[in-house]
Scaffold this active site. Structure first.
Site, mmCIF file in Angstrom:
data_model
loop_
_atom_site.group_PDB
_atom_site.id
_atom_site.type_symbol
_atom_site.label_atom_id
_atom_site.label_comp_id
_atom_site.label_asym_id
_atom_site.label_seq_id
_atom_site.Cartn_x
_atom_site.Cartn_y
_atom_site.Cartn_z
ATOM 1 N N VAL A 87 0.832 -1.201 0.000
ATOM 2 C CA VAL A 87 0.000 0.000 0.000
ATOM 3 C C VAL A 87 0.870 1.256 0.000
ATOM 4 C CG1 VAL A 87 -1.871 -1.215 1.204
ATOM 5 C CG2 VAL A 87 -0.157 0.020 2.556
ATOM 6 N N HIS A 136 -4.374 -4.271 -2.663
ATOM 7 C CA HIS A 136 -4.798 -3.974 -1.293
ATOM 8 C C HIS A 136 -4.942 -2.480 -1.023
ATOM 9 C CE1 HIS A 136 -3.259 -8.197 0.113
ATOM 10 N NE2 HIS A 136 -4.386 -8.257 -0.559
ATOM 11 N N CYS A 185 -21.086 12.992 3.991
ATOM 12 C CA CYS A 185 -22.242 12.189 4.421
ATOM 13 C C CYS A 185 -22.215 11.947 5.926
ATOM 14 C CB CYS A 185 -22.271 10.852 3.683
ATOM 15 S SG CYS A 185 -21.187 9.596 4.381
ATOM 16 N N GLY A 228 9.041 -11.292 -2.504
ATOM 17 C CA GLY A 228 8.838 -10.768 -1.156
ATOM 18 C C GLY A 228 7.436 -10.885 -0.617
ATOM 19 N N THR A 229 6.785 -12.003 -0.894
ATOM 20 C CA THR A 229 5.483 -12.209 -0.254
ATOM 21 C C THR A 229 5.472 -13.556 0.453
ATOM 22 O OG1 THR A 229 3.098 -12.472 -0.553
ATOM 23 C CG2 THR A 229 4.456 -12.931 -2.470
ATOM 24 N N SER A 230 4.827 -13.567 1.637
ATOM 25 C CA SER A 230 4.744 -14.818 2.392
ATOM 26 C C SER A 230 3.758 -15.778 1.724
ATOM 27 C CB SER A 230 4.299 -14.523 3.827
ATOM 28 O OG SER A 230 3.054 -13.856 3.821
ATOM 29 N N ALA A 246 15.168 -9.036 -2.217
ATOM 30 C CA ALA A 246 14.646 -8.475 -3.462
ATOM 31 C C ALA A 246 15.682 -7.566 -4.136
ATOM 32 C CB ALA A 246 13.370 -7.697 -3.163
HETATM 33 P P1 NAD Z 1 4.244 -10.502 4.693
HETATM 34 O O1 NAD Z 1 4.736 -9.564 5.735
HETATM 35 O O2 NAD Z 1 3.250 -11.530 5.038
HETATM 36 O O3 NAD Z 1 5.506 -11.293 4.091
HETATM 37 C C1 NAD Z 1 6.696 -10.679 3.762
HETATM 38 C C2 NAD Z 1 7.559 -11.666 2.997
HETATM 39 O O4 NAD Z 1 8.706 -10.967 2.515
HETATM 40 C C3 NAD Z 1 8.073 -12.847 3.827
HETATM 41 O O5 NAD Z 1 7.888 -14.038 3.103
HETATM 42 C C4 NAD Z 1 9.570 -12.550 3.966
HETATM 43 O O6 NAD Z 1 10.374 -13.722 3.978
HETATM 44 C C5 NAD Z 1 9.849 -11.753 2.739
HETATM 45 N N1 NAD Z 1 10.971 -10.809 2.843
HETATM 46 C C6 NAD Z 1 11.406 -10.153 3.954
HETATM 47 N N2 NAD Z 1 12.422 -9.340 3.639
HETATM 48 C C7 NAD Z 1 12.627 -9.478 2.296
HETATM 49 C C8 NAD Z 1 13.536 -8.894 1.367
HETATM 50 N N3 NAD Z 1 14.420 -7.966 1.755
HETATM 51 N N4 NAD Z 1 13.477 -9.262 0.069
HETATM 52 C C9 NAD Z 1 12.560 -10.185 -0.334
HETATM 53 N N5 NAD Z 1 11.681 -10.775 0.493
HETATM 54 C C10 NAD Z 1 11.719 -10.426 1.796
HETATM 55 O O7 NAD Z 1 3.732 -9.594 3.516
HETATM 56 P P2 NAD Z 1 2.776 -9.894 2.290
HETATM 57 O O8 NAD Z 1 3.032 -11.257 1.773
HETATM 58 O O9 NAD Z 1 2.893 -8.724 1.408
HETATM 59 O O10 NAD Z 1 1.286 -9.939 2.839
HETATM 60 C C11 NAD Z 1 0.727 -9.310 3.899
HETATM 61 C C12 NAD Z 1 0.004 -7.995 3.753
HETATM 62 O O11 NAD Z 1 0.855 -7.008 4.242
HETATM 63 C C13 NAD Z 1 -0.402 -7.472 2.447
HETATM 64 O O12 NAD Z 1 -1.777 -7.435 2.479
HETATM 65 C C14 NAD Z 1 0.082 -6.013 2.370
HETATM 66 O O13 NAD Z 1 -1.003 -5.169 2.026
HETATM 67 C C15 NAD Z 1 0.529 -5.720 3.726
HETATM 68 N N6 NAD Z 1 1.742 -4.890 3.957
HETATM 69 C C16 NAD Z 1 2.162 -3.922 3.096
HETATM 70 C C17 NAD Z 1 3.321 -3.193 3.353
HETATM 71 C C18 NAD Z 1 3.768 -2.129 2.384
HETATM 72 O O14 NAD Z 1 2.944 -1.505 1.724
HETATM 73 N N7 NAD Z 1 5.082 -1.905 2.253
HETATM 74 C C19 NAD Z 1 4.063 -3.459 4.498
HETATM 75 C C20 NAD Z 1 3.607 -4.464 5.382
HETATM 76 C C21 NAD Z 1 2.456 -5.174 5.077
HETATM 77 ZN ZN ZN Z 2 -19.377 9.374 2.945
#
Ligand code: NAD
Ligand code: ZN
Length: 249
Positions: free
Chosen positions: A110, A126, A157, A194-196, A238
């Site tokens: 986000v 998201h 509103c 970089g997503t879980s 990343a």
């Molecule tokens: P998550 O926190 O669940 O997972 C993060 C993943 O990134 C993990 O698998 C971890 O091993 C990996 N990771 C950590 N450091 C890394 C790096 N330097 N390089 C590559 N990978 C790395 O996050 P998600 O999977 O995005 O899902 C959870 C929710 O978190 C989403 O809905 C999102 O909207 C929200 N979120 C967004 C932000 C943002 O906008 N920056 C920050 C935190 C959470």
């Molecule tokens: Zn409104």
């Protein structure tokens, strides 16, 4: 699954693909200083998601939720796009310059750092921390103020304005979801960074891609539920992995 690939070999794997779809998560912004949710220094180690990131939490204690987002906004505003964000923007330029080249960046983040790095075709699954939405009528607008007002303002509103993000238990915006599912189904190569891969339905996008014949590449320092089905896994951060991607195509 193939054995882990060195960051330098990622380039060879990507080269030649004309239709690429990328899914990013909080990990792509970790090296910009934006904490992830899960993982070693993730925010959910210190906070409970149900207290802060659900519609029920906002209804119960709007000020607490508002202050948490005000804090994250300040943190994100100070952050700069890192080598991974920049490399993805660069990759998009290269792919879309090819005849028939297709590139879509699906992000769960986000923070807006992909846009700041120059990515164009970004689908925000998201929502955005830089938008506010009325919790009653749904009206949404951009708002870049830092610091945020100390209290959540009211809409015309009279409903309370809330962050324009998707909380746990809420559906994804329909048009973003259908764009994402289409891009995943059409991709020849699907890159997950970089997503879980635990938050649904975003986590099902790589499966949609794979079922439709895409090759799946994962960049994550730790294994995820996707690792088993990936054609190529890069076990590094990343910025480390994608920062080396400047010479392909
Ligand atoms: P998550 O926190 O669940 O997972 C993060 C993943 O990134 C993990 O698998 C971890 O091993 C990996 N990771 C950590 N450091 C890394 C790096 N330097 N390089 C590559 N990978 C790395 O996050 P998600 O999977 O995005 O899902 C959870 C929710 O978190 C989403 O809905 C999102 O909207 C929200 N979120 C967004 C932000 C943002 O906008 N920056 C920050 C935190 C959470
Ligand atoms: Zn409104």
């Amino acid at each position: 699954m193939n054995p882990p690939t060195e960051p330098g070999d990622l380039e060879a794997f990507l080269s030649g693909a004309k239709s690429i779809c990328v899914l990013t998560g909080a990990g792509v912004s970790q090296e910009s200083g934006v904490p992830t949710f899960r993982g070693a220094d993730g925010l959910w180690r210190k906070f409970r998601p149900e207290d802060l990131a659900t519609p029920e939490a906002f209804a119960r204690d709007p000020l607490l939720v508002w202050e948490w987002y005000a804090w994250r906004r300040e943190l994100i505003q100070r952050a700069q796009p890192n080598a991974a964000h920049l490399a993805l923007a660069d990759l998009e330029q290269r792919i879309t310059a090819l005849p028939g080249g297709q590139f879509t960046l699906l992000t769960q983040n986000v923070d807006g750092l992909h846009e700041r790095a120059g990515s164009r075709n970004v689908v925000r699954l998201h929502g955005s921390i830089w938008h506010l939405r009325c919790s009653r009528c749904g009206e949404e607008r951009e708002d870049r103020s830092v610091p945020l007002d100390p209290f959540p303002p009211r809409c015309e509103c009279s409903g309370l304005l809330r962050p324009g993000v998707v909380w746990f238990g809420e559906p994804l915006p329909e048009s973003e979801w259908s764009q994402a599912a289409r891009a995943a189904a059409e991709a020849a190569l699907f890159l997950v960074v970089g997503t879980s891969a635990l938050v649904q339905p975003a986590a099902s996008l790589p499966l949609i891609a794979k079922q439709n014949g895409a090759r799946l590449v994962e960049v994550n320092p730790v294994p995820t539920p996707l690792s088993e089905m990936a054609d190529c896994v890069v076990r590094s951060t990343a910025a480390e992995a994608l920062g080396k991607l400047r010479t392909i195509h």
